[in-house]
Scaffold this motif. Sequence first.
Motif, PDB file in Angstrom:
ATOM      1  N   ARG A   1      -3.085   1.740  -7.022  1.00  0.00           N
ATOM      2  CA  ARG A   1      -1.569   2.480  -7.100  1.00  0.00           C
ATOM      3  C   ARG A   1      -1.016   2.162  -5.360  1.00  0.00           C
ATOM      4  O   ARG A   1      -2.022   1.912  -4.578  1.00  0.00           O
ATOM      5  CB  ARG A   1      -1.357   3.781  -7.288  1.00  0.00           C
ATOM      6  CG  ARG A   1      -2.488   3.973  -8.847  1.00  0.00           C
ATOM      7  CD  ARG A   1      -1.291   4.172  -9.888  1.00  0.00           C
ATOM      8  NE  ARG A   1      -2.254   4.291 -11.062  1.00  0.00           N
ATOM      9  CZ  ARG A   1      -2.703   3.810 -11.707  1.00  0.00           C
ATOM     10  NH1 ARG A   1      -3.787   2.578 -11.914  1.00  0.00           N
ATOM     11  NH2 ARG A   1      -3.155   4.174 -12.940  1.00  0.00           N
ATOM     12  N   ARG A   2      -0.095   2.568  -5.251  1.00  0.00           N
ATOM     13  CA  ARG A   2       0.160   2.312  -3.995  1.00  0.00           C
ATOM     14  C   ARG A   2       0.958   3.842  -3.549  1.00  0.00           C
ATOM     15  O   ARG A   2       1.535   4.782  -5.027  1.00  0.00           O
ATOM     16  CB  ARG A   2       1.734   1.128  -3.568  1.00  0.00           C
ATOM     17  CG  ARG A   2       2.590   1.399  -4.197  1.00  0.00           C
ATOM     18  CD  ARG A   2       3.132   0.850  -5.269  1.00  0.00           C
ATOM     19  NE  ARG A   2       1.577  -0.196  -5.783  1.00  0.00           N
ATOM     20  CZ  ARG A   2       1.259  -0.571  -6.693  1.00  0.00           C
ATOM     21  NH1 ARG A   2       0.714   0.138  -7.628  1.00  0.00           N
ATOM     22  NH2 ARG A   2       0.043  -1.933  -6.175  1.00  0.00           N
ATOM     23  N   ASP A   3       0.856   4.364  -2.283  1.00  0.00           N
ATOM     24  CA  ASP A   3       2.092   5.862  -2.391  1.00  0.00           C
ATOM     25  C   ASP A   3       2.848   5.488  -1.969  1.00  0.00           C
ATOM     26  O   ASP A   3       3.903   4.360  -2.332  1.00  0.00           O
ATOM     27  CB  ASP A   3       1.043   6.140  -0.568  1.00  0.00           C
ATOM     28  CG  ASP A   3      -0.440   6.339  -0.958  1.00  0.00           C
ATOM     29  OD1 ASP A   3      -0.955   6.758  -2.265  1.00  0.00           O
ATOM     30  OD2 ASP A   3      -1.207   6.459   0.403  1.00  0.00           O
TER      31      ASP A   3
ATOM     32  N   ASP B   1       1.093  -0.847   0.079  1.00  0.00           N
ATOM     33  CA  ASP B   1       0.111  -0.321   0.021  1.00  0.00           C
ATOM     34  C   ASP B   1       0.629   1.616  -0.479  1.00  0.00           C
ATOM     35  O   ASP B   1       0.521   2.221  -0.299  1.00  0.00           O
ATOM     36  CB  ASP B   1      -1.123   0.130   1.107  1.00  0.00           C
ATOM     37  CG  ASP B   1      -1.692  -0.975   1.576  1.00  0.00           C
ATOM     38  OD1 ASP B   1      -2.952  -1.331   0.204  1.00  0.00           O
ATOM     39  OD2 ASP B   1      -1.774  -2.099   2.037  1.00  0.00           O
ATOM     40  N   LEU B   2       2.561   1.116   0.710  1.00  0.00           N
ATOM     41  CA  LEU B   2       2.914   2.649  -0.161  1.00  0.00           C
ATOM     42  C   LEU B   2       4.596   1.520   0.244  1.00  0.00           C
ATOM     43  O   LEU B   2       5.138   0.008   0.719  1.00  0.00           O
ATOM     44  CB  LEU B   2       2.643   2.567   1.726  1.00  0.00           C
ATOM     45  CG  LEU B   2       4.389   4.118   2.367  1.00  0.00           C
ATOM     46  CD1 LEU B   2       4.079   5.144   1.586  1.00  0.00           C
ATOM     47  CD2 LEU B   2       4.030   4.278   3.780  1.00  0.00           C
TER      48      LEU B   2
ATOM     49  N   PRO C   1       1.859   7.904  -8.114  1.00  0.00           N
ATOM     50  CA  PRO C   1       1.451   7.187  -6.540  1.00  0.00           C
ATOM     51  C   PRO C   1       0.449   8.228  -6.211  1.00  0.00           C
ATOM     52  O   PRO C   1       0.627   9.193  -6.685  1.00  0.00           O
ATOM     53  CB  PRO C   1       2.440   7.331  -5.475  1.00  0.00           C
ATOM     54  CG  PRO C   1       3.401   8.665  -6.323  1.00  0.00           C
ATOM     55  CD  PRO C   1       3.317   8.268  -7.881  1.00  0.00           C
ATOM     56  N   PRO C   2      -0.996   7.279  -5.760  1.00  0.00           N
ATOM     57  CA  PRO C   2      -1.730   8.742  -5.136  1.00  0.00           C
ATOM     58  C   PRO C   2      -0.986  10.122  -4.042  1.00  0.00           C
ATOM     59  O   PRO C   2      -1.256  11.143  -4.649  1.00  0.00           O
ATOM     60  CB  PRO C   2      -2.739   8.200  -4.052  1.00  0.00           C
ATOM     61  CG  PRO C   2      -2.441   6.487  -4.962  1.00  0.00           C
ATOM     62  CD  PRO C   2      -1.046   6.505  -5.393  1.00  0.00           C
ATOM     63  N   ARG C   3      -0.547   9.464  -4.028  1.00  0.00           N
ATOM     64  CA  ARG C   3       0.379  10.710  -2.351  1.00  0.00           C
ATOM     65  C   ARG C   3       2.061  10.327  -2.402  1.00  0.00           C
ATOM     66  O   ARG C   3       2.424   8.709  -2.651  1.00  0.00           O
ATOM     67  CB  ARG C   3      -0.334  10.453  -1.029  1.00  0.00           C
ATOM     68  CG  ARG C   3      -1.314  11.206  -0.776  1.00  0.00           C
ATOM     69  CD  ARG C   3      -2.359  11.243   0.331  1.00  0.00           C
ATOM     70  NE  ARG C   3      -2.060   9.572   0.761  1.00  0.00           N
ATOM     71  CZ  ARG C   3      -2.719   8.863   1.811  1.00  0.00           C
ATOM     72  NH1 ARG C   3      -3.415   9.802   2.434  1.00  0.00           N
ATOM     73  NH2 ARG C   3      -2.796   7.211   2.122  1.00  0.00           N
ATOM     74  N   TRP C   4       2.463  11.071  -2.692  1.00  0.00           N
ATOM     75  CA  TRP C   4       4.315  11.108  -2.685  1.00  0.00           C
ATOM     76  C   TRP C   4       4.360  12.303  -2.030  1.00  0.00           C
ATOM     77  O   TRP C   4       4.650  13.479  -1.838  1.00  0.00           O
ATOM     78  CB  TRP C   4       4.988  11.105  -3.827  1.00  0.00           C
ATOM     79  CG  TRP C   4       4.923  11.968  -4.657  1.00  0.00           C
ATOM     80  CD1 TRP C   4       3.614  12.682  -5.379  1.00  0.00           C
ATOM     81  CD2 TRP C   4       6.398  13.237  -4.920  1.00  0.00           C
ATOM     82  NE1 TRP C   4       4.102  13.223  -6.131  1.00  0.00           N
ATOM     83  CE2 TRP C   4       5.663  14.159  -5.734  1.00  0.00           C
ATOM     84  CE3 TRP C   4       7.247  13.278  -4.042  1.00  0.00           C
ATOM     85  CZ2 TRP C   4       6.338  14.654  -6.273  1.00  0.00           C
ATOM     86  CZ3 TRP C   4       8.258  13.898  -4.764  1.00  0.00           C
ATOM     87  CH2 TRP C   4       7.550  14.981  -5.902  1.00  0.00           C
ATOM     88  N   THR C   5       5.950  11.580  -1.059  1.00  0.00           N
ATOM     89  CA  THR C   5       6.764  12.440  -0.371  1.00  0.00           C
ATOM     90  C   THR C   5       8.459  11.876  -0.545  1.00  0.00           C
ATOM     91  O   THR C   5       8.520  10.888  -0.982  1.00  0.00           O
ATOM     92  CB  THR C   5       7.017  13.179   0.555  1.00  0.00           C
ATOM     93  OG1 THR C   5       6.644  14.135   1.159  1.00  0.00           O
ATOM     94  CG2 THR C   5       6.861  11.601   1.231  1.00  0.00           C
TER      95      THR C   5
ATOM     96  N   VAL D   1       2.212  10.885   3.883  1.00  0.00           N
ATOM     97  CA  VAL D   1       0.770   9.721   3.565  1.00  0.00           C
ATOM     98  C   VAL D   1       0.260   8.601   3.811  1.00  0.00           C
ATOM     99  O   VAL D   1      -0.039   7.972   3.870  1.00  0.00           O
ATOM    100  CB  VAL D   1       2.386   8.698   2.818  1.00  0.00           C
ATOM    101  CG1 VAL D   1       2.977   9.501   1.379  1.00  0.00           C
ATOM    102  CG2 VAL D   1       3.104   8.821   3.876  1.00  0.00           C
TER     103      VAL D   1
ATOM    104  N   THR E   1       7.387   9.289 -10.237  1.00  0.00           N
ATOM    105  CA  THR E   1       6.535   9.394  -9.969  1.00  0.00           C
ATOM    106  C   THR E   1       5.443   9.924 -10.915  1.00  0.00           C
ATOM    107  O   THR E   1       4.207   9.683 -11.347  1.00  0.00           O
ATOM    108  CB  THR E   1       5.948  10.909  -9.326  1.00  0.00           C
ATOM    109  OG1 THR E   1       6.211  11.849  -9.708  1.00  0.00           O
ATOM    110  CG2 THR E   1       6.880  11.038  -7.708  1.00  0.00           C
TER     111      THR E   1
END
Length: 211
Positions: free
Chosen positions: A130-132, A82-83, A165-169, A193, A160
């Motif tokens: 998708r995964r973060d 998931d991440l 990814p739906p969220r990334w940092t 995330v 990216t």
Amino acid sequence: MTTQPTALLLDGRRDDDPTLALARDALADGLAAGGWAVDDWTLRDDKIAWCAGCFKCWTATPGVRAHHDDGRLVAERWVRSDLVVLLTPVTFGGYSSELKKALDHVLPILLPFMRKRSGETRHPQRYERRRDLLVVGTVPAGEAGGPEAQTFRRLVERNTRNMQPPRWTTGVLENGSGEWEVRVAINALLADVGVEAFAGPVGADLREVVA
């Protein structure tokens, strides 16, 4: 019944980098505190060959690396997570050799076709899910704002575009950072995330330690 989320942690250390070791421990602790399972993979411990560029993972064995070594597991473990968390010393503005080898084997999560997206030509995803993404790099002391760190942040941002990814940092830590500083930085990145590693919001003063 709620399924426990899983984070794949790809540890690209080439040696016992003390700052990345602190980051790895902070990530493992923060994810556990947030109720996550951690698939912790120290890449240097396994046999992962360089990508041969044969594209058989697109043609002969779609979605699966053609060669039988530990590199075949990268895409499999990636899509089940998931991440995804990437740990690496910043090397010439990029990933360590250990991490780069692994990332090349993520190619089969993409399809071999091309599609226009936001004015750029990209490969579409093979799987809908998708995964973060969370990426941590280390640079020499005093270099977090330097050109190598800036190139690294730009590289992650460009990656990216394909990973979607739906969220990334991403964060850059300086070598020699103390344990408290590393843990605060990591907790702030985890919050980006959606992983609440500790009670209470991450204040702006705490985020300042994340380069």
